[in-house]
Enzyme design. Structure first.
Site, PDB file in Angstrom:
ATOM      1  N   ARG A   1       0.840  -1.195   0.000  1.00 31.23           N
ATOM      2  CA  ARG A   1       0.000   0.000   0.000  1.00 31.23           C
ATOM      3  C   ARG A   1       0.875   1.244   0.000  1.00 31.23           C
ATOM      4  NH1 ARG A   1      -5.436  -0.784   1.688  1.00 31.23           N
ATOM      5  NH2 ARG A   1      -5.875  -2.872   2.505  1.00 31.23           N
TER       6      ARG A   1
ATOM      7  N   ASP B   1       9.144  -6.213  -6.986  1.00 35.02           N
ATOM      8  CA  ASP B   1       8.137  -6.919  -6.197  1.00 35.02           C
ATOM      9  C   ASP B   1       7.853  -8.226  -6.902  1.00 35.02           C
ATOM     10  OD1 ASP B   1       5.609  -7.927  -5.171  1.00 35.02           O
ATOM     11  OD2 ASP B   1       5.390  -5.989  -4.169  1.00 35.02           O
TER      12      ASP B   1
ATOM     13  N   ALA C   1       9.830   0.976   6.404  1.00 35.04           N
ATOM     14  CA  ALA C   1       9.059  -0.264   6.537  1.00 35.04           C
ATOM     15  C   ALA C   1       9.315  -0.877   7.915  1.00 35.04           C
ATOM     16  CB  ALA C   1       9.418  -1.219   5.410  1.00 35.04           C
ATOM     17  N   ARG C   2      10.280  -1.769   7.992  1.00 36.62           N
ATOM     18  CA  ARG C   2      10.700  -2.357   9.258  1.00 36.62           C
ATOM     19  C   ARG C   2      12.215  -2.510   9.227  1.00 36.62           C
ATOM     20  NH1 ARG C   2       6.476  -0.962  10.643  1.00 36.62           N
ATOM     21  NH2 ARG C   2       4.816  -2.097  11.742  1.00 36.62           N
TER      22      ARG C   2
ATOM     23  N   ASP D   1      13.626   5.636   9.351  1.00 43.45           N
ATOM     24  CA  ASP D   1      12.582   5.855  10.355  1.00 43.45           C
ATOM     25  C   ASP D   1      12.403   4.617  11.214  1.00 43.45           C
ATOM     26  OD1 ASP D   1      10.488   7.595  11.452  1.00 43.45           O
ATOM     27  OD2 ASP D   1       9.103   6.089  10.674  1.00 43.45           O
TER      28      ASP D   1
ATOM     29  N   GLU E   1      14.600  -1.652  17.199  1.00 42.49           N
ATOM     30  CA  GLU E   1      13.822  -0.441  16.963  1.00 42.49           C
ATOM     31  C   GLU E   1      14.481   0.782  17.585  1.00 42.49           C
ATOM     32  OE1 GLU E   1      10.465   1.832  15.615  1.00 42.49           O
ATOM     33  OE2 GLU E   1      11.274  -0.108  15.055  1.00 42.49           O
TER      34      GLU E   1
ATOM     35  N   HIS F   1      10.553   6.423  14.250  1.00 39.62           N
ATOM     36  CA  HIS F   1       9.352   5.717  13.794  1.00 39.62           C
ATOM     37  C   HIS F   1       8.138   6.644  13.807  1.00 39.62           C
ATOM     38  CE1 HIS F   1       7.499   1.407  13.525  1.00 39.62           C
ATOM     39  NE2 HIS F   1       6.947   2.244  12.667  1.00 39.62           N
TER      40      HIS F   1
END
Length: 342
Positions: free
Chosen positions: A172, A192, A252-253, A276, A281, A300
């Site tokens: 998305r 992708d 993203a992660r 970010d 984390e 984040h």
């Protein structure tokens, strides 16, 4: 809507402490009052052993409206919610609380992932354009010189005209980024494995393999989901393929990027990064990521923040309204898609 109170569904909020107060304004609570027949300000933080009033509300609930910190909807919890038919999540991924037991029960699930993708895409767009203008480097040099200077020879490679941007993942967020990039004079590459050349063409991008994307792009931006298969998908090899002075953006992660390999590249000054998210984390105290001049590190915040939370609330209440009217969700979560999405 023109329903009697008895016709309105019973709804219970289930989310972490303090979330509802940030998510909803008085306008949202008024709307919930009009949509449901239960007290919209009753909030469950834990459903494993709720107090009697919450236990009764859970037993009556037809809809759970969840957000960050929502308790897991285990088989034991669902056994105490015999009337539950829907979960509306006012945030992105539902993997943290919607369990297999929910799908086996046939509970309908909706999420505000589409609404949450917009601020992430906006952050990414800003990062791409600033990276193209070499803002991190010019700001640092300006602070060092504190004087007039002919910037053209020093930044002759700067600018966004004709740049190549590589988008990793047509999620998305990835698709929103592609959409936001259309007005600019950029070439956009996409990697992708679930998107073919025809679909990529319809998106206005060129489909490539990951290695080719990393080698060709001036800016690589990561938007794939966090899955076992995507862990360290941007590793030492892919980073090594990126051209000198290229920028990696990760919203993203953190686990999608091999952070040790990235640290080697940014400490050497060969690559720039806008991060970010990190892995872990919170980078450990003293991490070079906090102080490197060629790294922009943010905590984040690319997702919904501050007033943007109200967009999530609006989206979720739209779904509650559809449920109350007997209509299908506009943005349902499909369990089969969870194996390759966030």
């Amino acid at each position: 809507m023109d329903h009697t109170t008895a016709d309105r569904p019973a709804l219970l909020l289930a989310m972490g402490p303090g979330i509802a107060e940030r998510l909803f304004t008085g306008r949202h609570f008024d709307r919930l009052t009009a949509l449901t027949r239960t007290d919209p300000r009753r909030i469950a933080h834990d459903l494993t052993a709720p107090e009697p009033a919450l236990a009764a509300a859970l037993a009556d609930a037809e809809v759970l409206l969840t957000c960050w910190g929502a308790p897991a909807l285990t088989a034991e919890v669902l056994a105490e919610a015999p009337r539950l038919r829907a979960v509306v999540h006012a945030a992105g991924s539902v993997k943290h609380h919607v369990t297999e037991a929910c799908w086996k029960r046939g509970i309908a699930v909706a999420s505000a992932a589409a609404a949450n993708s917009l601020p992430v895409a906006e952050y990414t767009l800003a990062a791409i354009l600033l990276a193209g203008k070499r803002v991190l480097h010019s700001a640092q040099r300006y602070g060092q010189l504190q004087a007039r200077h002919d910037w053209h020879p020093e930044f002759e490679d700067a600018g966004n005209y004709g740049r190549t941007v590589g988008v990793v993942g047509a999620s998305r967020v990835g698709r929103r980024v592609i959409e936001l990039l259309r007005p600019f004079d950029l070439q956009v590459l996409l990697y992708d494995p679930y998107v073919g050349a025809a679909e990529a063409g319809a998106l206005g991008v060129l489909r490539t393999e990951l290695d080719e994307l990393c080698a060709r792009a001036d800016i690589v931006t990561v938007h794939a989901p966090e899955l076992p298969a995507t862990r360290h998908m941007i590793g030492a090899w892919q980073l090594g393929l990126m051209r000198d002075g290229a920028t990696l953006i990760n919203t993203a992660r953190g686990s999608l990027v091999d952070e040790d390999a990235l640290l080697s590249e940014v400490v050497a000054g060969r690559l720039d990064a806008v991060l970010d998210v990190t892995d872990p984390e919170l980078p450990p105290p003293g991490s070079p990521l906090y102080s490197l001049p060629n790294v922009l590190l943010t905590p984040h915040i690319a997702g919904s923040l501050g007033g943007e939370l109200h967009r999530l609330a609006d989206h979720a209440l739209d779904e509650v309204e559809r449920f109350a009217a007997g209509l299908p969700f506009a943005d349902p979560v499909q369990p089969a898609a969870l194996g390759y999405s966030a």
